[in-house]
Design a protein around this motif. Structure first.
Motif, short mmCIF file in Angstrom:
data_model
loop_
_atom_site.label_atom_id
_atom_site.label_comp_id
_atom_site.label_asym_id
_atom_site.label_seq_id
_atom_site.Cartn_x
_atom_site.Cartn_y
_atom_site.Cartn_z
N LEU A 30 -9.89 0.40 -1.55
CA LEU A 30 -8.55 0.98 -1.50
C LEU A 30 -7.72 0.35 -0.39
CD1 LEU A 30 -9.73 3.36 -3.36
CD2 LEU A 30 -8.06 4.77 -2.16
N VAL A 31 -8.33 0.18 0.78
CA VAL A 31 -7.59 -0.41 1.89
C VAL A 31 -7.16 -1.83 1.54
CG1 VAL A 31 -7.79 -1.21 4.28
CG2 VAL A 31 -8.71 1.01 3.63
N MET A 32 -8.07 -2.59 0.92
CA MET A 32 -7.75 -3.97 0.58
C MET A 32 -6.66 -4.04 -0.49
SD MET A 32 -10.15 -6.94 -1.11
CE MET A 32 -10.00 -6.14 -2.72
N SER A 33 -6.83 -3.26 -1.58
CA SER A 33 -5.90 -3.36 -2.70
C SER A 33 -4.52 -2.81 -2.35
CB SER A 33 -6.46 -2.62 -3.92
OG SER A 33 -6.72 -1.26 -3.60
N TYR A 34 -4.46 -1.56 -1.89
CA TYR A 34 -3.16 -0.97 -1.57
C TYR A 34 -2.53 -1.62 -0.34
CZ TYR A 34 -3.70 2.76 -5.01
OH TYR A 34 -3.83 3.46 -6.18
N GLY A 35 -3.38 -2.04 0.62
CA GLY A 35 -2.84 -2.72 1.79
C GLY A 35 -2.18 -4.04 1.42
N ARG A 36 -2.84 -4.83 0.60
CA ARG A 36 -2.28 -6.11 0.19
C ARG A 36 -1.05 -5.92 -0.68
NH1 ARG A 36 -7.18 -10.40 -1.20
NH2 ARG A 36 -8.06 -10.49 0.91
N ILE A 37 -1.11 -4.96 -1.59
CA ILE A 37 0.05 -4.70 -2.45
C ILE A 37 1.25 -4.28 -1.60
CG2 ILE A 37 0.98 -3.15 -4.21
CD1 ILE A 37 -1.79 -3.10 -5.49
N GLY A 38 1.01 -3.33 -0.68
CA GLY A 38 2.10 -2.83 0.15
C GLY A 38 2.70 -3.91 1.04
N VAL A 53 -0.63 6.86 -0.76
CA VAL A 53 -1.92 7.10 -1.41
C VAL A 53 -3.06 6.79 -0.45
CG1 VAL A 53 -3.41 6.41 -3.31
CG2 VAL A 53 -0.96 6.62 -3.68
N LEU A 54 -2.95 5.68 0.26
CA LEU A 54 -3.99 5.31 1.22
C LEU A 54 -4.06 6.32 2.36
CD1 LEU A 54 -6.09 3.18 1.92
CD2 LEU A 54 -4.30 1.90 3.11
N PHE A 55 -2.91 6.83 2.78
CA PHE A 55 -2.88 7.82 3.86
C PHE A 55 -3.56 9.11 3.45
CE2 PHE A 55 -0.66 11.51 5.69
CZ PHE A 55 -0.97 11.33 7.03
N LEU A 114 -10.25 7.08 -8.15
CA LEU A 114 -9.19 6.56 -7.29
C LEU A 114 -9.47 5.09 -6.92
CD1 LEU A 114 -8.62 9.63 -4.96
CD2 LEU A 114 -7.01 8.72 -6.63
N GLY A 115 -10.74 4.76 -6.76
CA GLY A 115 -11.10 3.37 -6.51
C GLY A 115 -10.80 2.49 -7.72
N PHE A 116 -11.12 2.96 -8.93
CA PHE A 116 -10.83 2.21 -10.14
C PHE A 116 -9.33 2.01 -10.32
CE2 PHE A 116 -15.01 3.92 -12.01
CZ PHE A 116 -15.69 2.79 -11.59
N ILE A 117 -8.57 3.06 -10.01
CA ILE A 117 -7.11 2.96 -10.14
C ILE A 117 -6.55 1.91 -9.17
CG2 ILE A 117 -4.94 4.20 -9.79
CD1 ILE A 117 -6.37 6.72 -10.78
N SER A 118 -7.09 1.89 -7.95
CA SER A 118 -6.61 0.90 -6.98
C SER A 118 -6.93 -0.52 -7.44
CB SER A 118 -7.23 1.18 -5.61
OG SER A 118 -8.63 0.90 -5.62
N VAL A 119 -8.13 -0.73 -7.98
CA VAL A 119 -8.49 -2.06 -8.48
C VAL A 119 -7.62 -2.43 -9.67
CG1 VAL A 119 -10.34 -3.41 -9.54
CG2 VAL A 119 -10.86 -1.90 -7.63
N LYS A 142 -3.31 -5.79 -11.90
CA LYS A 142 -2.02 -5.88 -12.60
C LYS A 142 -0.96 -6.52 -11.71
CE LYS A 142 -2.57 -2.07 -15.87
NZ LYS A 142 -2.12 -0.72 -16.28
N PHE A 143 -0.99 -6.18 -10.44
CA PHE A 143 0.01 -6.71 -9.51
C PHE A 143 -0.14 -8.22 -9.36
CE2 PHE A 143 1.45 -7.79 -5.20
CZ PHE A 143 2.75 -7.29 -5.25
N HIS A 144 -1.39 -8.69 -9.34
CA HIS A 144 -1.64 -10.12 -9.18
C HIS A 144 -1.80 -10.84 -10.52
CE1 HIS A 144 -2.05 -10.37 -4.77
NE2 HIS A 144 -2.52 -9.14 -4.86
N ARG A 145 -1.63 -10.07 -11.61
CA ARG A 145 -1.71 -10.67 -12.96
C ARG A 145 -3.00 -11.47 -13.13
NH1 ARG A 145 3.34 -9.95 -15.05
NH2 ARG A 145 5.04 -9.72 -13.53
N ALA A 146 -4.11 -10.80 -12.82
CA ALA A 146 -5.41 -11.47 -12.91
C ALA A 146 -5.85 -11.54 -14.36
CB ALA A 146 -6.45 -10.73 -12.06
N SER A 147 -5.50 -12.62 -15.05
CA SER A 147 -5.81 -12.75 -16.47
C SER A 147 -7.30 -12.88 -16.72
CB SER A 147 -5.07 -13.97 -17.05
OG SER A 147 -5.45 -15.14 -16.34
#
Length: 359
Positions: A208-216, A245-247, A121-126, A131-136
Motif C-alpha cells: 500500500l505504501v509503495m502503490s499509493y505513495g508512488r501514485i500520489g 486511504v494510506l493514512f 485493500l492490498g489487492f485494490i492498491s495493486v 491501472k495507473f501505470h498501464r501495466a499491459s
C-alpha cells in the motif's frame, strides 16, 4: 533420588510462581469499549450495507475494483455483526454467558474478516497501481473474472485457516471469559500462525505504501510541473485521496500489528510478570478498537475514491428526496406549496449540479 526429588520440587515451585492465572483488570476500559463498539456497529453496518446495495443494484459497471469493493463491504458487514457480542460481553462486566463455541466463532470470525479486509485493500492498491501505470503485461489481474477468482480463493483459504481455531476446544477453567489474554506455551503453533499473519500484514502494508505513495507523488509532481494542464487540479485532488486511504490504513491497522508482535511474544514466554500481561492486554484492546474503526471508514473511502460511486449515490439521494418532496407537495394544502417549493427544488438542483461536476 534425593537430587531428583529436589529438582522436581524446584520445577513445580517455578510453575506455581508463573502468573498463569493472573487476573486481567479491564474495568476501566469496559464501558468505553462497549460504547465505541456500539457506535462502530451502527455506522459500520449502515454504511457498508448501503455501499453493498449501491454496488449490486445501482452500479452495474463490472470491473476488478467493483469486485474487490463488493467483497470488502461484505467482509466489513460480517465483522461488525460480531461487535454486538463484544458489547454485551463488556456491558456484562466481562462475563460470557453464552456457549463457549459461540465465543470461539465470534472471536475468530472477527479476525478472519479483519484480515480479509486487509488483503482486499492490498489487492485494490495493486489494481489501482497497475491501472495507473498501464501495466499491459499484468492486464489479466485487472479483469473482473480473475478478480472474482482471487476473492473466492481468499475466502476459501481464510475459512480453512480459521476452522481449526473454532473446532478445537481448549482446557480453560475460566469458561465465563471470552476475548481474554491467553498463554500459548503449550500451543506454540498458534503463536507461530499469528506471527505469519502479522508478517503478511506488513507485506500488504508495504504494498500500500509503495502503490499509493508512488501514485500520489507522481500525480502531485504532474500537477506542479504542468499547472496550466486541464487536469492539474484533478491530479492533485486524486493524489490527496490516495494519501487519505494510506493514512486511514496506517491509523487503524499499523498500531495493532505493532503491539501484536510483543503481545504474541509474551504469550509464548514462560515467565511474564502479571503487570506486563495487564499492560499488554489493555494496550491490545485499545489498538484492536482502532482496527474495528476501519469498518466505518471504508464506506467513506468508497465515496472518496470512486467518482462513479459518488455520482450514483448522489443521484439516488436526489431522486429519493425529490420524489418524497413532490409527494408531500401533492398531498399538502394549496397554501403550503408556496412556502415549500423554494427550498426543496434548490436542494435538488444543487445535488444534480454535484453529480454533473463529479467526473
Amino acid at each position: 533420588m534425593n537430587n531428583y526429588s529436589q529438582n522436581y520440587h524446584n520445577e513445580s515451585l517455578t510453575r506455581r510462581q508463573e502468573p498463569q492465572n493472573c487476573y486481567m483488570d479491564n474495568t476501566s476500559l469496559r464501558i468505553p469499549l462497549a460504547v465505541f463498539y456500539t457506535l462502530f456497529f451502527l455506522f459500520g453496518f449502515a454504511g457498508n450495507l448501503l455501499a453493498l446495495w449501491v454496488f449490486l443494484r445501482l452500479h452495474p459497471k463490472k470491473n476488478s475494483v467493483r469486485i474487490f469493493l463488493i467483497n470488502l463491504a461484505l467482509a466489513d458487514i460480517l465483522l461488525v455483526i460480531c461487535l454486538p457480542f463484544r458489547v454485551a460481553y463488556h456491558f456484562n462486566n466481562n462475563q460470557w454467558v453464552l456457549p463457549s463455541l459461540l465465543c470461539r466463532i465470534v472471536g475468530n470470525v472477527f479476525y478472519m474478516n479483519m484480515y480479509i479486509s486487509i488483503a482486499l485493500l492490498g489487492f485494490i492498491s495493486v489494481d489501482r497501481y497497475l491501472k495507473f501505470h498501464r501495466a499491459s503485461s499484468r492486464r489479466w489481474f485487472l479483469q473482473s473474472h480473475w478478480s472474482a477468482i482471487v476473492c473466492g480463493v481468499l475466502w476459501a483459504v481464510s475459512i480453512a485457516g480459521v476452522s481449526p481455531f473454532i473446532v478445537k476446544t481448549e482446557n480453560n477453567n475460566e469458561t465465563h471469559q471470552c476475548f481474554q489474554y491467553k498463554k500459548l506455551c503449550d500451543s506454540k503453533w498458534k503463536a507461530y500462525f499469528n506471527f505469519v499473519i502479522v508478517a503478511i500484514f506488513w507485506v500488504v502494508y508495504g504494498a500500500l505504501v509503495m502503490s499509493y505513495g508512488r501514485i500520489g507523488m507522481k500525480l502531485i509532481t504532474a500537477s506542479r510541473d504542468k499547472p496550466d494542464f486541464p487536469n492539474a487540479a484533478k491530479y492533485n485532488k486524486t493524489a490527496w485521496k490516495s494519501f487519505f486511504v494510506l493514512f486511514t490504513f496506517t491509523v487503524c491497522y499499523a498500531p495493532y500489528h505493532f503491539v501484536r508482535i510483543f503481545y504474541i511474544m509474551s504469550q509464548m514466554a514462560p515467565n511474564v510478570s502479571c503487570n506486563k500481561m495487564n499492560v499488554l492486554d489493555k494496550t491490545n484492546e485499545v489498538v484492536l478498537l482502532l482496527s474495528a474503526l476501519n469498518s466505518c471508514l471504508d464506506p467513506v473511502m468508497y465515496f472518496l475514491l470512486c467518482s462513479s460511486i459518488r455520482k450514483v449515490t448522489l443521484k439516488f439521494i436526489c431522486n429519493c428526496f425529490c420524489q418524497q418532496t413532490n409527494n408531500a407537495l401533492n398531498s399538502s394544502s394549496d397554501e403550503q406549496p408556496k412556502i415549500m417549493t423554494v427550498v426543496p427544488k434548490t436542494i435538488c438542483q444543487d445535488i444534480k449540479k454535484a453529480t454533473i461536476i463529479i467526473k
